[in-house]
Design an enzyme around this catalytic site. Structure first.
Site, PDB file in Angstrom:
ATOM      1  N   ASN A 159      15.242   4.585 -20.152  1.00 14.71           N
ATOM      2  CA  ASN A 159      15.138   5.263 -21.444  1.00 14.71           C
ATOM      3  C   ASN A 159      15.132   6.750 -21.137  1.00 14.71           C
ATOM      4  O   ASN A 159      14.134   7.292 -20.675  1.00 14.71           O
ATOM      5  CB  ASN A 159      13.834   4.848 -22.157  1.00 14.71           C
TER       6      ASN A 159
ATOM      7  N   LYS B 111      15.241   9.199 -23.101  1.00 14.78           N
ATOM      8  CA  LYS B 111      14.582  10.023 -24.118  1.00 14.78           C
ATOM      9  C   LYS B 111      15.496  11.226 -24.443  1.00 14.78           C
ATOM     10  O   LYS B 111      16.713  11.058 -24.451  1.00 14.78           O
ATOM     11  CB  LYS B 111      13.184  10.428 -23.654  1.00 14.78           C
TER      12      LYS B 111
ATOM     13  N   HIS C  50       9.520   2.609 -30.126  1.00 17.79           N
ATOM     14  CA  HIS C  50       8.895   3.306 -29.002  1.00 17.79           C
ATOM     15  C   HIS C  50       7.679   4.077 -29.521  1.00 17.79           C
ATOM     16  O   HIS C  50       7.694   4.604 -30.630  1.00 17.79           O
ATOM     17  CB  HIS C  50       9.903   4.255 -28.345  1.00 17.79           C
TER      18      HIS C  50
ATOM     19  N   GLU D 119       6.659   6.949 -28.922  1.00 12.04           N
ATOM     20  CA  GLU D 119       6.968   8.333 -29.305  1.00 12.04           C
ATOM     21  C   GLU D 119       7.559   8.381 -30.710  1.00 12.04           C
ATOM     22  O   GLU D 119       7.292   9.311 -31.472  1.00 12.04           O
ATOM     23  CB  GLU D 119       7.914   8.961 -28.267  1.00 12.04           C
TER      24      GLU D 119
ATOM     25  N   GLU E 185       4.546  -1.319 -23.430  1.00  6.14           N
ATOM     26  CA  GLU E 185       4.364   0.012 -22.858  1.00  6.14           C
ATOM     27  C   GLU E 185       3.007   0.574 -23.279  1.00  6.14           C
ATOM     28  O   GLU E 185       2.888   1.154 -24.383  1.00  6.14           O
ATOM     29  CB  GLU E 185       5.461   0.951 -23.365  1.00  6.14           C
TER      30      GLU E 185
ATOM     31  N   GLY F 144       4.571   8.443 -19.061  1.00  9.40           N
ATOM     32  CA  GLY F 144       4.742   9.839 -18.663  1.00  9.40           C
ATOM     33  C   GLY F 144       3.513  10.456 -18.024  1.00  9.40           C
ATOM     34  O   GLY F 144       3.426  11.663 -17.862  1.00  9.40           O
TER      35      GLY F 144
ATOM     36  N   SER G 140       5.376   4.711 -16.469  1.00 11.40           N
ATOM     37  CA  SER G 140       5.326   5.214 -15.096  1.00 11.40           C
ATOM     38  C   SER G 140       5.827   4.203 -14.054  1.00 11.40           C
ATOM     39  O   SER G 140       5.319   4.153 -12.937  1.00 11.40           O
ATOM     40  CB  SER G 140       3.907   5.702 -14.748  1.00 11.40           C
TER      41      SER G 140
ATOM     42  N   GLY H  78      10.991   8.583 -16.936  1.00  8.09           N
ATOM     43  CA  GLY H  78      11.258   9.641 -15.966  1.00  8.09           C
ATOM     44  C   GLY H  78      12.071   9.206 -14.754  1.00  8.09           C
ATOM     45  O   GLY H  78      13.038   9.889 -14.367  1.00  8.09           O
TER      46      GLY H  78
HETATM   47  P1  13P Z   1       7.817   6.918 -18.090  1.00  2.00           P
HETATM   48  O1  13P Z   1       8.504   5.925 -17.187  1.00  2.00           O
HETATM   49  O2  13P Z   1       8.336   8.311 -17.933  1.00  2.00           O
HETATM   50  O3  13P Z   1       6.334   6.796 -18.012  1.00  2.00           O
HETATM   51  O4  13P Z   1       8.222   6.508 -19.597  1.00  2.00           O
HETATM   52  C1  13P Z   1       8.086   5.183 -19.971  1.00  2.00           C
HETATM   53  C2  13P Z   1       8.734   5.003 -21.271  1.00  2.00           C
HETATM   54  O5  13P Z   1       8.273   5.511 -22.286  1.00  2.00           O
HETATM   55  C3  13P Z   1       9.963   4.209 -21.317  1.00  2.00           C
HETATM   56  O6  13P Z   1      10.341   3.925 -22.628  1.00  2.00           O
END
Ligand code: 13P
Length: 252
Positions: free
Chosen positions: A11, A13, A96, A98, A168, A174, A214, A236
């Site tokens: 992802n 983002k 998600h 976010e 998640e 993150g 993560s 990430g």
């Molecule tokens: P990270 O792997 O950066 O923690 O993000 C996870 C995520 O939100 C995937 O949708």
């Protein structure tokens, strides 16, 4: 029954321009060729046309990161399932944390999006997960069960067996603070049990449940080896070729 096919889904983002996306995919194609997992990249809308072109002839599939549930109309700034499907998108990430936090996405909206995505011939990747406070208050299972129950309302057994759920935990996104394999497994097992209650074990044995938060080159192997974890939704680390290669081959 043997375990489901592992999915390694990136992802991105709000990262990478169309040009950067194509450069990345051109490198990734070679690395993904030997992957033992299904490789998916969730890219920004504007990158979709170039990325679809770039992945041709490879085993990489493309996901969008959001969609609107209506087919067309006066929804300024939105994108429909028909637009994504015609562009060659296979998966759409919905719900998600976010999007829930910054854009007011609710479980009911996620349910409408899931319906529309399936009706258009694509596959939803439905995200769920608890905050740190919810975990500390001991309501993780209740919260995640509620999120998934509403997201799946009205979907048939066949449709649920084919879709993907991503657990998640918000406190792990993150932050570099990954859930332990045991913590991730515990909640993924709770989700699978819920699907079994709603649709029977034939269905719950087919639905893929990913872990996200993560995931990196060092922890993917142990996470993906857990009985109820069928891969990862990776933020990430999916932006870096070397890390994502290790994750899609989950040998690290
Ligand atoms: P990270 O792997 O950066 O923690 O993000 C996870 C995520 O939100 C995937 O949708």
């Amino acid at each position: 029954m043997s375990k489901r096919v592992i999915m390694a889904a990136g992802n991105w983002k709000m990262n990478k321009t169309p040009k950067e996306a194509v450069e990345f995919v051109n490198e990734l194609k070679g690395l993904a060729a030997g992957a033992d997992s299904e490789v998916v990249i969730g890219v920004p809308f504007v990158c979709i046309p170039n990325v679809i072109e770039a992945v041709k002839g490879s085993n990489i599939k493309v996901a969008a990161q959001n969609v609107h549930w209506e087919a067309s109309g006066a929804y300024t700034g939105e994108v429909s399932c028909g637009m994504l499907k015609e562009s060659g998108v296979d998966y759409v990430i919905i719900g998600h944390s976010e999007r829930r936090e910054y854009f007011g996405e609710t479980n009911e909206m996620i349910n409408k999006k899931a319906r529309a995505i399936i009706d258009s011939g694509m596959i939803p990747i439905i995200c769920c997960g608890e905050t740190l406070t919810q975990r500390e208050q001991g309501v993780t299972a209740e919260h995640v069960r509620y999120q998934i129950k509403v997201a799946l309302l009205g979907l048939s057994a066949q449709e649920v067996s084919n879709l993907v759920i991503a657990y998640e935990p918000i406190w792990a996104i993150g932050t570099g603070k990954t859930a332990t394999e045991e913590q991730a497994e515990e909640v993924c097992a709770i989700i699978r049990k819920l699907i079994a209650e709603l649709y029977g074990t034939d269905v719950s044995e087919k639905t893929r449940i990913l872990y996200g938060g993560s995931v990196n080159a060092g922890n993917a192997k142990a996470l993906f080896a857990m009985p109820n974890i069928d891969g990862g939704l990776v933020g990430g680390a999916s932006l870096k070729l070397d890390a994502f290669e290790k994750i899609i081959k989950h040998y690290a």
